[in-house]
Structure formats: structure tokens, C-alpha cells
Design a protein around this motif. Structure first.
Motif, mmCIF file in Angstrom:
data_model
loop_
_atom_site.group_PDB
_atom_site.id
_atom_site.type_symbol
_atom_site.label_atom_id
_atom_site.label_comp_id
_atom_site.label_asym_id
_atom_site.label_seq_id
_atom_site.Cartn_x
_atom_site.Cartn_y
_atom_site.Cartn_z
ATOM 1 N N ILE A 75 41.743 22.576 17.340
ATOM 2 C CA ILE A 75 42.263 21.210 17.176
ATOM 3 C C ILE A 75 41.341 20.403 16.276
ATOM 4 O O ILE A 75 41.794 19.681 15.375
ATOM 5 N N GLY A 76 40.026 20.515 16.490
ATOM 6 C CA GLY A 76 39.073 19.798 15.665
ATOM 7 C C GLY A 76 39.157 20.191 14.210
ATOM 8 O O GLY A 76 39.044 19.345 13.309
ATOM 9 N N ALA A 77 39.378 21.483 13.945
ATOM 10 C CA ALA A 77 39.501 21.955 12.567
ATOM 11 C C ALA A 77 40.769 21.433 11.912
ATOM 12 O O ALA A 77 40.759 20.993 10.747
ATOM 13 N N LEU A 78 41.869 21.476 12.651
ATOM 14 C CA LEU A 78 43.130 20.960 12.110
ATOM 15 C C LEU A 78 43.013 19.480 11.767
ATOM 16 O O LEU A 78 43.438 19.030 10.691
ATOM 17 N N ALA A 79 42.419 18.714 12.676
ATOM 18 C CA ALA A 79 42.263 17.276 12.442
ATOM 19 C C ALA A 79 41.357 17.010 11.249
ATOM 20 O O ALA A 79 41.642 16.141 10.412
ATOM 21 N N VAL A 112 42.815 27.106 7.441
ATOM 22 C CA VAL A 112 43.824 26.473 8.297
ATOM 23 C C VAL A 112 45.088 27.319 8.349
ATOM 24 O O VAL A 112 45.699 27.490 9.415
ATOM 25 N N GLY A 113 45.457 27.875 7.197
ATOM 26 C CA GLY A 113 46.643 28.732 7.155
ATOM 27 C C GLY A 113 46.500 29.935 8.075
ATOM 28 O O GLY A 113 47.452 30.324 8.766
ATOM 29 N N TRP A 114 45.299 30.517 8.104
ATOM 30 C CA TRP A 114 45.086 31.659 9.004
ATOM 31 C C TRP A 114 45.163 31.226 10.462
ATOM 32 O O TRP A 114 45.790 31.910 11.283
ATOM 33 N N LEU A 115 44.536 30.100 10.798
ATOM 34 C CA LEU A 115 44.594 29.630 12.182
ATOM 35 C C LEU A 115 46.036 29.419 12.634
ATOM 36 O O LEU A 115 46.424 29.815 13.739
ATOM 37 N N LYS A 116 46.843 28.832 11.775
ATOM 38 C CA LYS A 116 48.245 28.609 12.127
ATOM 39 C C LYS A 116 48.980 29.938 12.308
ATOM 40 O O LYS A 116 49.870 30.058 13.154
ATOM 41 N N THR A 135 35.804 30.351 12.468
ATOM 42 C CA THR A 135 36.696 29.830 11.423
ATOM 43 C C THR A 135 36.853 28.320 11.554
ATOM 44 O O THR A 135 36.777 27.581 10.559
ATOM 45 N N SER A 136 37.054 27.841 12.770
ATOM 46 C CA SER A 136 37.248 26.405 12.990
ATOM 47 C C SER A 136 35.993 25.609 12.677
ATOM 48 O O SER A 136 36.060 24.520 12.097
ATOM 49 N N ALA A 137 34.830 26.136 13.065
ATOM 50 C CA ALA A 137 33.574 25.453 12.754
ATOM 51 C C ALA A 137 33.347 25.413 11.256
ATOM 52 O O ALA A 137 32.928 24.380 10.696
ATOM 53 N N ALA A 138 33.627 26.530 10.570
ATOM 54 C CA ALA A 138 33.431 26.579 9.121
ATOM 55 C C ALA A 138 34.350 25.602 8.405
ATOM 56 O O ALA A 138 33.945 24.944 7.434
ATOM 57 N N ILE A 139 35.586 25.503 8.860
ATOM 58 C CA ILE A 139 36.518 24.544 8.250
ATOM 59 C C ILE A 139 35.973 23.134 8.373
ATOM 60 O O ILE A 139 35.956 22.368 7.388
#
Length: 409
Positions: free
Chosen positions: A158-162, A127-131, A106-110
Motif C-alpha cells: 500500500i505504501g509503495a502504491l501511494a 508497481v506493474g509487477w506488484l499489481k 520491491t515495495s521498499a525500493a519503489i
């Protein structure tokens, strides 16, 4: 991760390490007979489909190459209804399996969709799912609900959020009010540790809770602690040298980790595999990650030395392992100012493009604000059986990756 999934991962890793591909995976799932249209690479995508596609896009964006529409559609089509991604969905008409949701994919795809541009809704849902699955300690595990947070997963989130424009320090757990940085620093070894001063562990030992240095986790944690993502670019060279000091801040933790990596890389230029009996076998994927981490922390000298080593030695490995391998080398080249179109005589960009649908040259003028922001931000216990040994061994780092190599089943 269940024992069944761990066994399947072991089978996949064995195939990569040179064994015969199994007729069926250990959990009884037959490998796909053909690679889905639009997907980069030719190998079984069950454990890394979304991840390798995402890395391919990020590397292409570094080279101003626009992925084919078919390839982008494949990635967006993999997203689950709640915004998450699995490692791979063979049948997107079926609902996602909640036991296989993947924070790393998910983070890589974001990060990839932000880089490509034009997918704000998909990014927001992801991002909503990660949170929504952030743990009380502020971090993330590989699969929510299956084990505690780990350094690799927390760092890539963290990288995805940023990349999505959030401030990771402000993303706090509902219970406890902990940030991702709070979680990440719990994996940092103290400076007086005799074997891994300043390094990061993947997770505490499940029996003793002791932290053991892990180079792959350290490389991920350094970029994460700096608030950067998979394509982190070079940071400002600092004057701290390789000194290790108490990590009271994420930045100090990152520097300690980078110092550990620099010392570990210095004798040979590469990180060694932990596969039993292969102590001097290079781990190419983790070495490339370490190059990016060192450059991001402002340690260009060792980063360049290891990038030079990769340019001379990693061509065969990249050819064997495909898009994610080429992407990791492109990240390392970019972070150290090397030319990815002539990296040890290999055109990494051309080689990457050849693994999937024909890409298009991205418009060179007036890049979108989304892309500008991206470049600015770049910013249980069966793991003792598979973990640091088999999967870390060859440094493939993608099917089960540095993100998954030490995962506790």
C-alpha cells in the motif's frame, strides 16, 4: 517460503542475535566475502540488501541528503526484468529466481526510488509487477505463489502504491475485485477479543484460522490502513482516545490498531521481544515502527514517550545493526518532531551516512514534484518454529525484519 529458505533465515537470525556467523548458510549458499560496492552496511546482504538500501535512501531524504550515485545505481541494478526485486541479487547478470521475488523489497525500493527522484520507469515497472501478483483477497504475501497474503506485506505494498501516485483503494484483484484495504481488515482482531482487541495478526493460524495479536504486524497495518508508507509523518490528533470500535473502514481499523499499540507501549515505552525466556527484552525495530504508526494515526503523546525511550536506549542497537536501524530511528524522530541529528546525543544522519558511499547534500530549493508528492503521501507452518519467537526476539527487524519475522515458511 521453503523449509530450506526458512533454515537459512534462521541461521542469519542466529548470527544477528549474537551467535557465530555460519561458514555457510543453511541452504549451502556461502555468505559473500565482501559487501558489494555501493551498498550500505557491512553485513551479509542476502536477506536484506535491497531493503536496507531502500530504508537508507528514505531516511536520507528526510534529512535532505542525496545518496551517492553509486549507491542509487546499486539499487536500480538489483531490479529484475519484470520490475520486481529479490532481497538481494549477488549476480545481476543472471535472471532473477522466481521463487525468491520479494514484495517487501520491491515495495521498499519503489518508495526509495520515488523519494530519490528520476526513476519513473523503474517505479512504473515495479508497481506493474506488484499489481500483477495481487492475490484474490486483495492482498500480497511475502513471496508470490508461496502462501497467503499477510498484513505486513499488504501494508508495505500500500505504501509503495501511494508513493507512486496510485490510489490503493482502486487497485483491485482481477478475481473478486478486492482492494488491499479489504485484505488488511481481514487481519484485524475484533474489539471483544480478550487479549488483543483492535490489534492485527500477521496471518491467521494455519491450523485453526484464529487471529493472534502481533505488535509488529499491527504497526505495519496501521500505517498501511492509513494509506501511508514507511516514512509516514504525523497525522491530525483525533478525539477518539483509545476506544475500539468495529472496523468498518480502514481508518477505524488503523485507529483500533494504534489504540492497541498505545496500551501495549504504555507500561514500559517499548514493545517486548517474544523470544522465549526474554519477555522483557526490547524489540527496538518494532518499537520504532510503532512510534511512526502512532504519530500517523494522531496519537502524539504515546508516540513521543516511546521515541524518547528509543533516544535513551537504542544507540548501541543501531550501531550494531547499521543502516536500516539508523533509518528506522530517523523515521521515528521525524514523526515525533525530534531532531535526528541529536537523538539522545547521537547524530543519526551522520551515523547512517557513514555506513555507505559518501552522500551529497540535496538541493534545498524547489524540491521536485515527485518528492513533494512523496512527503504528502507518506503519506508452511514452520513459522511456529522461527516466526514470532526467534526473529521477533531482538527487534533487528531488517535481515528478516518485521516484514519477515512472522513469515510462514
Amino acid at each position: 517460503m521453503t523449509v530450506r529458505r526458512c533454515a537459512a533465515a534462521l541461521a542469519a537470525a542466529t548470527a544477528i542475535l549474537g551467535g557465530a556467523a555460519p561458514a555457510a548458510l543453511a541452504d549451502g549458499t556461502p555468505p559473500p566475502s565482501t559487501v558489494p560496492p555501493g551498498l550500505y552496511g557491512t553485513k551479509d546482504p542476502q536477506y536484506d540488501g535491497v531493503f536496507r538500501q531502500s530504508l537508507a535512501f528514505l531516511a536520507q531524504q528526510k534529512a535532505d541528503v542525496q545518496p551517492a550515485a553509486q549507491a542509487v545505481a546499486w539499487l536500480t541494478g538489483q531490479q529484475c526484468a519484470d520490475g520486481s526485486f529479490m532481497s538481494f541479487r549477488a549476480d545481476t547478470a543472471k535472471a532473477c529466481d522466481a521463487t525468491k521475488l520479494d514484495t517487501n523489497a520491491t515495495s521498499a525500493a519503489i518508495q526509495a526510488l520515488v523519494a530519490v527522484g528520476g526513476h519513473a520507469d523503474a517505479v512504473k515497472k515495479g508497481v506493474g509487477w506488484l499489481k500483477s501478483v495481487q492475490q484474490d483477497d486483495g492482498g500480497w504475501p511475502y513471496t508470490p505463489g508461496m502462501g497467503g497474503s499477510d498484513a505486513n506485506s499488504t501494508a508495505i505494498v500500500i505504501g509503495a502504491l501511494a508513493a507512486a501516485g496510485d490510489k490503493p483503494a482502486e487497485v483491485k484483484s482481477a478475481k473478486g475485485g478486492k482492494s488491499p484495504y479489504d485484505a488488511l481488515l481481514t487481519f484485524a482482531l475484533p474489539c471483544d477479543d480478550p487479549t488483543g482487541a483492535g490489534a492485527f495478526a500477521f496471518q491467521p493460524d494455519p491450523k485453526t484460522q484464529k487471529l493472534y495479536a502481533n505488535a509488529a504486524a499491527t504497526a505495519a497495518a496501521v500505517t498501511g490502513a492509513l494509506g501511508k508508507g514507511l516514512t509516514a509523518t504525523a497525522g491530525t490528533a483525533g478525539a477518539l482516545g483509545t476506544a475500539c470500535e468495529k472496523a468498518a473502514t480502514p481508518e477505524q481499523g488503523a485507529h483500533n490498531g494504534a489504540a492497541y499499540l498505545a496500551k501495549t507501549l504504555a507500561p514500559t515505552g517499548f514493545l517486548k521481544s517474544s523470544l522465549p525466556g526474554a519477555a522483557d527484552q526490547p524489540d527496538f525495530g518494532s518499537t520504532a515502527d510503532a512510534v511512526v504508526a502512532l504519530a500517523a494515526d494522531g496519537m502524539p503523546e504515546q508516540a513521543k514517550k516511546s521515541a524518547d525511550w528509543l533516544s535513551k536506549n537504542a544507540a548501541a542497537w543501531a550501531k550494531e545493526n547499521g543502516p536500516a536501524a539508523y533509518a528506522k530511528l530517523i523515521f521515528a524522530a521525524d514523526a515525533t518532531g525530534a531532531d535526528p541529528k541529536n537523538f539522545g546525543g547521537v547524530n543519526l544522519v551522520q551515523s547512517l551516512n557513514a555506513t555507505g558511499p559518501a552522500a551529497q547534500a540535496a538541493p534545498s530549493a524547489a524540491p521536485s514534484a515527485e518528492r513533494k508528492d512523496t512527503k504528502k503521501n507518506d503519506g508452511i507452518s514452520v513459522w511456529w518454529i522461527v516466526g514470532v519467537g526467534l526473529v521477533a526476539g531482538i527487534g533487528v527487524g531488517f535481515l528478516i525484519s518485521s516484514r519477515k519475522k512472522n513469515q510462514q515458511p
